[in-house]
Design a protein around this motif. Sequence first.
Motif, short mmCIF file in Angstrom:
data_model
loop_
_atom_site.label_atom_id
_atom_site.label_comp_id
_atom_site.label_asym_id
_atom_site.label_seq_id
_atom_site.Cartn_x
_atom_site.Cartn_y
_atom_site.Cartn_z
N GLN A 425 0.95 -1.47 0.20
CA GLN A 425 -0.01 0.17 -0.47
C GLN A 425 0.43 1.63 0.08
O GLN A 425 1.91 1.04 0.79
CB GLN A 425 -0.70 -0.45 1.38
CG GLN A 425 -1.92 -1.16 1.07
CD GLN A 425 -3.38 -0.66 2.07
OE1 GLN A 425 -2.55 -0.49 3.06
NE2 GLN A 425 -4.33 -0.43 1.94
N ALA A 426 0.35 2.50 -0.69
CA ALA A 426 1.38 3.48 -0.60
C ALA A 426 -0.10 4.32 -1.04
O ALA A 426 -1.19 4.66 -1.78
CB ALA A 426 2.30 4.17 -2.37
N TYR A 427 0.46 5.91 -0.15
CA TYR A 427 -0.70 6.89 -0.05
C TYR A 427 0.29 8.21 -0.42
O TYR A 427 1.27 8.75 0.22
CB TYR A 427 -1.28 6.52 1.33
CG TYR A 427 -1.34 5.64 1.94
CD1 TYR A 427 -2.78 5.57 1.71
CD2 TYR A 427 -1.64 4.73 3.14
CE1 TYR A 427 -4.11 4.33 1.69
CE2 TYR A 427 -1.74 3.63 3.30
CZ TYR A 427 -3.55 4.03 2.95
OH TYR A 427 -3.63 2.39 3.29
N VAL A 428 -0.87 8.85 -1.08
CA VAL A 428 -0.25 10.15 -1.25
C VAL A 428 -1.42 11.64 -0.67
O VAL A 428 -2.55 11.26 -1.04
CB VAL A 428 0.50 9.93 -3.05
CG1 VAL A 428 0.58 11.99 -3.29
CG2 VAL A 428 1.16 9.48 -3.44
N THR A 442 2.45 14.45 1.56
CA THR A 442 3.10 12.98 2.40
C THR A 442 3.23 11.82 0.96
O THR A 442 1.84 12.03 0.70
CB THR A 442 2.51 12.92 3.91
OG1 THR A 442 1.16 12.52 3.41
CG2 THR A 442 2.41 13.76 4.56
N VAL A 443 4.18 10.99 1.23
CA VAL A 443 4.37 9.48 0.38
C VAL A 443 4.55 8.82 1.13
O VAL A 443 5.58 9.04 1.82
CB VAL A 443 5.45 10.40 -1.01
CG1 VAL A 443 5.25 9.15 -1.66
CG2 VAL A 443 5.21 11.19 -1.68
N LEU A 444 3.56 8.05 1.42
CA LEU A 444 4.12 6.77 2.74
C LEU A 444 3.70 5.98 2.11
O LEU A 444 2.64 5.07 1.55
CB LEU A 444 2.44 7.33 3.87
CG LEU A 444 2.31 6.37 4.86
CD1 LEU A 444 3.93 6.17 5.86
CD2 LEU A 444 0.94 7.09 5.91
N ASP A 445 4.75 4.37 2.29
CA ASP A 445 4.33 3.19 1.91
C ASP A 445 4.53 2.09 3.12
O ASP A 445 4.80 3.12 4.18
CB ASP A 445 5.26 2.62 0.74
CG ASP A 445 6.21 3.28 1.67
OD1 ASP A 445 7.13 2.18 2.10
OD2 ASP A 445 7.31 3.77 0.72
#
Length: 503
Positions: A425-428, A442-445
């Motif tokens: 999973q990756a969230y921007v 934010t770029v989160l994985d």
Amino acid sequence: MKFLKWTNWSIGTRLVWIGLVPVVLLFCALVPFTYMVRLAEVRAEVVERGKVVATAVAESSEYSLITGNFAELERMSKGFLKTDSSIRLIRVLDNQQREVFRIAAETPPDSSIPVAKSAILRQAPTVDDFGATGEPHVTGPMVGHASQFKPTVIGQAQVSMSAVDVLAVQKKRLYQQTAIALLALAASILIAMILSNTLKRPLATIIGAVNGIRAGRFDTDIAVTSGGEIGDLQASIKEMSISLNESKQSLERKVEERTFALEQSRNEAVKANYEKRKLIQKVNTAVEDERKSISIEIHDQLNATLIAAKLNSERIIHLAQQGPSATASSEIAARAQTIMNLTLELYENARIIVRRLRPEVLDMLGLRGAIEEMIYTYNASHPCCQFEFKENGDCSKLDGGLSITIFRLIQEGLSNVVKHANATQAYVTLKVDETTETVRLTVLDNGIGCNVSHEAEGIGLIGMKERIYPYNGTFQFDSQPGEGTKITICLPLLHERHDDPHP
Ligand SMILES: Nc1ncnc2c1ncn2[C@@H]1O[C@H](COP(=O)(O)OP(=O)(O)OP(=O)(O)O)[C@@H](O)[C@H]1O
Ligand SMILES: [Mg+2]
């Protein structure tokens, strides 16, 4: 000569003098004076006593001088000599100045004391008042018969005195007084020395402490051993030394902190320089690679297409020169169609090249649309990972330059996710906060993460920082092995952008 100058004297010497001077002055002024006064008193006393003795001798000598019997006078004179040692010589002279009686002490008289003299008077006629039977001649009272007798000088009593014995006693007293004065002097000197020692010792510690402070030893510990002004001085110096020591330590701490901060800044500057060089090299290589790729594309596709178009155009010209015919017309139409197709293909290729040079999708879809498009493409090309985008606030307000920067930052962030994270999973997220006038990305994985202390080969993260730098924004990279990665970027909405080397 130096000693004669009293301002150079030590405290000990001064105190000795303070103790010594009054004693010496008192001794010099009082003892000789009282001695002299006493001496005069003693002489006067001896002279007076001589007179008294002479009078007594004169009174007792009348009968002895008349009768020539000096036994009684001798007995009395011996008594005088025995009771008063100042009496040295008793003489009785008749009226012819001949010595008729003399009694002397063992020691001679003192010539400085005047000889006491007293006249011997004949007070009454010598009468034998008793007859041979022992009865008095006169039996009735002598009333009405006044005496016609006048006293006459029949001799002189002389008494020579000496003050030597009394003076010897006085001298002895003088010696005793001198001895007492000397003892007092010695006691004064001793007390002065003890006092000076009680001053010297604390003063020595004070001087030692002050010298220590002067030499830079601010932690010098001085004990408050005395009271009064010296104690106050010790306490003040102790407080001064403590506060100086604290100031020194705080200064040293500040210097250490400043040195540490300077070293850190220096290291960061060195690192930034190194990263910049790396980035420039990479950018140069990337530019060269891109140029090569574009030239190959131009060569392989544009040139081939243009040559094909040129050949078809020449054929059309040739057919047109032959004159109108049905075959020529249909061939011209076919070749024109080919040229049109080639032109369309050329147009497509040109668009691809232009898109590579600039994210056209931004112009067409805006920032939100371009990010959504990118997310869609990643979800399509990487089905093992789910990519999501969440917008908070209105990102259509961001200016063109800022939009391109954010787009490129997300591109690099997601490129790293697919390259390194092995995430599912990756969230921007993009939050535009108008109250603080900032945009937060934010770029989160949930991938494998990495050890941030390891130096990386790539320049993706450096490039991200470089893009943020002109905006005076902040960049934070948080990651731990096995715990995913989070990149947080904060950029101001209103900014003066000085330069943006990587559009
Ligand atoms: N999302 C992530 N998950 C795990 N590791 C990451 C992630 N992003 C970055 N890294 C680690 O940080 C390093 C530095 O990343 P960076 O983008 O600077 O270089 P790169 O991706 O290796 O090369 P380049 O971006 O120059 O092609 C990577 O090599 C990787 O180890
Ligand atoms: Mg990268």
